[in-house]
Scaffold this active site. Structure first.
Site, short mmCIF file in Angstrom:
data_model
loop_
_atom_site.label_atom_id
_atom_site.label_comp_id
_atom_site.label_asym_id
_atom_site.label_seq_id
_atom_site.Cartn_x
_atom_site.Cartn_y
_atom_site.Cartn_z
N ASP A 112 19.80 0.58 3.66
CA ASP A 112 20.53 -0.20 2.66
C ASP A 112 22.01 -0.21 3.04
OD1 ASP A 112 21.53 2.26 1.95
OD2 ASP A 112 20.40 2.42 0.10
N GLY A 152 24.74 0.39 1.12
CA GLY A 152 25.65 1.23 0.35
C GLY A 152 26.12 0.60 -0.93
N PHE A 165 24.50 -0.41 -3.66
CA PHE A 165 23.95 0.12 -4.91
C PHE A 165 24.56 1.48 -5.23
CE2 PHE A 165 20.92 2.61 -7.38
CZ PHE A 165 20.73 1.77 -8.46
N GLN A 171 21.30 -12.11 -5.86
CA GLN A 171 21.83 -11.52 -7.09
C GLN A 171 21.91 -12.61 -8.16
OE1 GLN A 171 22.21 -8.47 -7.83
NE2 GLN A 171 22.47 -7.33 -5.92
N ASP A 204 10.59 -0.40 -2.15
CA ASP A 204 11.01 0.99 -1.94
C ASP A 204 11.36 1.60 -3.28
OD1 ASP A 204 14.21 1.83 -2.13
OD2 ASP A 204 13.87 -0.33 -2.08
N CYS A 225 -9.67 11.80 -4.70
CA CYS A 225 -8.50 11.43 -3.90
C CYS A 225 -8.59 12.08 -2.52
CB CYS A 225 -7.22 11.87 -4.61
SG CYS A 225 -5.71 11.69 -3.62
N CYS A 278 -6.01 12.84 -0.46
CA CYS A 278 -4.80 13.52 0.02
C CYS A 278 -5.08 15.00 0.28
CB CYS A 278 -3.66 13.35 -0.99
SG CYS A 278 -3.70 14.51 -2.38
N HIS A 280 0.69 14.12 -2.41
CA HIS A 280 -0.26 13.37 -3.23
C HIS A 280 0.31 12.03 -3.66
CE1 HIS A 280 -3.18 12.29 -6.31
NE2 HIS A 280 -2.13 11.99 -7.07
#
Length: 376
Positions: A92, A94, A96, A190, A267, A305, A307, A337
């Protein structure tokens, strides 16, 4: 010329199945990117991250610039060598993080001056500086420097913020090109929750030209229905041949709804941060391991699961004990997990799009939670 190639393979409604190809590897989309703020996904090894199914991670330009600094990262040949991750990395800009320093920053046409959260020193960051930093980091996807529009914001405030971000977008594009950086450069749409401003931003960014387009300024406090409305509005206004990235949005429900509205990349710190706070994601909802009901619960976090926490025989009772004793193993197992759950969710979404059954998948996803899917 960008190192990124994007192939849109198929659609199911507005949901898109694609592939990002970089010299450092391929990324199947829709994709979730684990966040490595300081150069690591907290609590687990890079090999673990890969084994969980992640193909790309996110690094934080702002924090890495402040600590350890560019010289040390350059000594390692860039961020990949520094953090020992050999796959693609998105950094990114910077913007945010600067936005989050609301009471310690000053925004001008040139950029942002702020007090460093590490030592209080005066720091300046603008489009050119952000592009130079990301060039040293040698990330595979570079984000433009922008101002994250706050919520709530009047239309006038959102307009002025969006227009400033567009001017910074052009400067980011110019600086990126002048540096000879062949990493992909993404623009950021934006405009707050104002559809006309979002349209203007998307159109202007496409006129500048970017390798992908992110939707920023969401997940900052707006209601879910407003976020979904912005994605509905932007879907036909963004180019179909470029990847689309919804920044910082990360509940499982948000991923499903984003995919349903044409998003390719996500993300969020939620799966890792929540794991450290004893919140474990499952197909039927969230297990809050600190609740007393789990004190003698002999089940794994989620039966069935795959994991290592669940297949390893670690019970909810044991995990609750570790958490109450502040043992490091609790957040490690929880992180393994949660990230497994997120990456499997994305794999299941990709399979459903390929099969043309995404809408049915979406309905079953909510039904397992005892919830009803929001309108599309």
């Amino acid at each position: 010329m960008s190192r990124l190639q994007f192939q849109l393979q198929t659609r199911d409604g507005r949901a898109r199945r694609g592939r990002l190809t970089f010299p450092r590897g391929t990324v199947e989309t829709p994709a979730f990117m684990p966040v490595g703020t300081y150069g690591s996904v907290k609590g687990i090894l890079p090999d673990d991250v890969r084994a969980l199914g992640a193909e790309i991670i996110l690094g934080n330009t702002f924090h890495l610039y402040l600590r350890p600094g560019l010289d040390i990262i350059a000594d390692h040949g860039g961020l990949h060598g520094f953090c020992r991750w050999d796959g693609p990395i998105l950094t990114d800009s910077g913007g945010f993080q600067v936005f989050s320093l609301a009471h310690r920053r000053k925004i001008t046409e040139q950029g942002v001056t702020f007090a460093s959260p590490t030592d209080g020193a005066r720091v300046f960051l603008g489009p050119e500086e952000s592009m130079k930093i990301q060039k040293v980091l040698d990330s595979d996807v570079v984000m433009i420097f922008d101002e994250c529009t706050p919520y709530p914001a009047t239309e006038d405030v959102a307009r002025r913020s969006m227009e400033l971000s567009l001017r910074w977008a052009q400067r980011s594009r110019n600086a990126h090109d002048e540096l000879g950086n062949d990493a992909a450069l993404f623009g950021i749409v934006q405009g707050g929750v104002h559809t006309d401003l979002r349209s203007r931003s998307a159109e202007a960014l496409q006129a500048i030209g970017f390798d992908g387009y992110a939707v920023g300024g969401l997940a900052v406090g707006e209601p879910e229905h407003e976020r979904n409305a912005m994605l509905d509005h932007l879907d036909p206004e963004l180019p179909s041949d470029r990847p689309r990235y919804l920044m910082g949005v990360g509940r499982p429900e948000d991923l499903v709804e984003g995919v349903a509205r044409g998003v390719d990349m996500f993300d969020c710190v939620m799966p890792t941060r929540n794991a450290r706070n004893g919140h474990y994601f499952t197909s039927f909802g969230t297990v809050r391991i600190r609740n007393s009901q789990y004190a003698r619960d002999m089940d794994p976090i989620e039966p069935g699961c795959g994991c290592v926490a669940c297949t390893g025989g670690y019970t909810r009772s044991y995990l609750r004990h570790l958490d109450r004793c502040n043992e490091m193993l609790a957040p490690m197992l929880g992180t393994l997990h949660n990230l497994f759950y997120y990456e499997k969710l994305m794999a299941d979404i990709r399979a459903a799009i390929e099969a043309g059954t995404f809408l049915a998948f979406r309905e079953s996803f909510y039904a397992a939670r005892g919830a009803v899917a929001p309108p599309l």
